[in-house]
Structures are given as C-alpha cells and as structure tokens.
Design a protein around this motif. Structure first.
Motif, short mmCIF file in Angstrom:
data_model
loop_
_atom_site.label_atom_id
_atom_site.label_comp_id
_atom_site.label_asym_id
_atom_site.label_seq_id
_atom_site.Cartn_x
_atom_site.Cartn_y
_atom_site.Cartn_z
N TRP A 93 0.85 -1.19 0.00
CA TRP A 93 0.00 0.00 0.00
C TRP A 93 0.88 1.24 0.00
CZ3 TRP A 93 -3.80 -2.48 -1.52
CH2 TRP A 93 -4.22 -3.66 -0.92
N LEU A 97 -4.09 6.29 0.30
CA LEU A 97 -4.99 5.17 0.57
C LEU A 97 -5.67 5.38 1.91
CD1 LEU A 97 -2.58 2.43 -0.62
CD2 LEU A 97 -4.93 2.58 -1.37
N ARG A 148 -4.18 -2.44 -5.69
CA ARG A 148 -5.56 -2.01 -5.45
C ARG A 148 -6.53 -2.69 -6.40
NH1 ARG A 148 -4.06 4.40 -5.21
NH2 ARG A 148 -2.08 4.13 -4.15
#
Length: 176
Positions: A93, A97, A148
């Motif tokens: 990540w 986010l 994602r």
C-alpha cells in the motif's frame, strides 16, 4: 422498570461481522518491489540516462497525480471521508490510501476515477512529453494501481456497503 425501557430502545452501536480476510503474502510484496526495479531497469536500458531521469520524474508526477485526483474525488463524492485517507508507505500500500476503515463502494468508485483520469492525463501529455517520460508515467500509473485493482478483483461479488480495512499484512472485509 426504567432499565428495561432503556434496553428496549435501539442503541447506536455498530456491529461488524468479518466476512473475508485476505492475507498478503510476503512473496507478493517482494515481487511487487522487484517489478518496480525491473521497470526502472528496462526503461533505463532503452533510453539510457534520460530513461533513468524519466523514471524518477514519472514516479513523482504520477504519485502527485494520484494524490490530487483522489483528494478532488473525495471532496466531490464523500467529504467526511477525507480524514480517513492519507499517504501510506507500507508495502504494497503505497500512495494515497485509506488509513482507517472505508466502504467498498467508495474504494471502488475512487479507484475507477483514478484509473480513468490517470490514463487521460498521460494521453494529454502525449504531444509534448518525451517518449521515455510517457512510458514511465504509464508504467508507474499501472504499478501504483496493481495491488488495489488486484484487491478489487478479489472483492468482485461482495456488497458495496461492506467495510474494508487495509493493513500491511492483510485486508479485512466486514459487513455492518
């Protein structure tokens, strides 16, 4: 008697039921970082020093584009959620986010906008940018979106009103 009437009222308590837990294997993280190094190497091998410079500039530009697009889309779609999104550095990540729980429909919608707008911006730069910068922008756009989009493919068939919680080790999906 008074305590019974208090119990009969509907209290505002949120109950979450864990529906899915998707573990993030360390091998996936290592391969994700390896693809970044391979992409830098390939662009540098093709375009030499200009390619290396373009990969660095392209990464910074695409990360900034992602941050701006997500911020503007959040402002338009769901402004109270802006506080729940921040720039993250834990692999896989990376980039803007959610740092707190977020609904799946919002995650889907934001990343659909991000994909489309990112591709359009690269297309708009086509007449003016050097080919090494364009290749780099496209590469970094897809590289940043890969974890994602993979998550969204894993969540096909799930209800959009569920809640996602992203951590560096796993992704948890809850229903309210």
């Amino acid at each position: 008697m008074a305590s019974e009437s208090l119990l009969n009222q509907d209290p505002v308590i949120y109950h979450y039921k864990l529906i899915r837990k998707i573990p993030l294997r360390p091998e996936a993280r290592y391969s994700y970082i390896t693809t970044a190094v391979m992409g830098i190497g390939a662009i540098t091998a093709i375009y030499r020093w200009q390619g290396l410079l373009s990969t660095l500039i392209g990464f910074l530009i695409m990360t900034a584009i992602h941050a701006v697009v997500l911020r503007l889309t959040l402002r338009r779609v769901d402004e109270p959620s802006m506080k729940r999104w921040a720039f993250r550095y834990d692999w896989p990540w990376f980039g803007p986010l959610p740092v707190m729980d977020t609904t799946l429909w919002l995650f889907r919608r934001l990343h659909f906008h991000l994909f489309i707008v990112g591709c359009c911006i690269v297309g708009l730069l086509y007449p003016w940018a050097h080919s090494s910068l364009l290749v780099s922008l496209v590469y970094w756009h897809f590289w940043l979106l890969t974890p994602r989009v993979t998550l969204l493919f894993n969540m096909i068939g799930e209800k959009g009103d569920g809640v996602l919680r992203l951590s560096s080790d796993e992704v948890s999906y809850y229903h309210r």
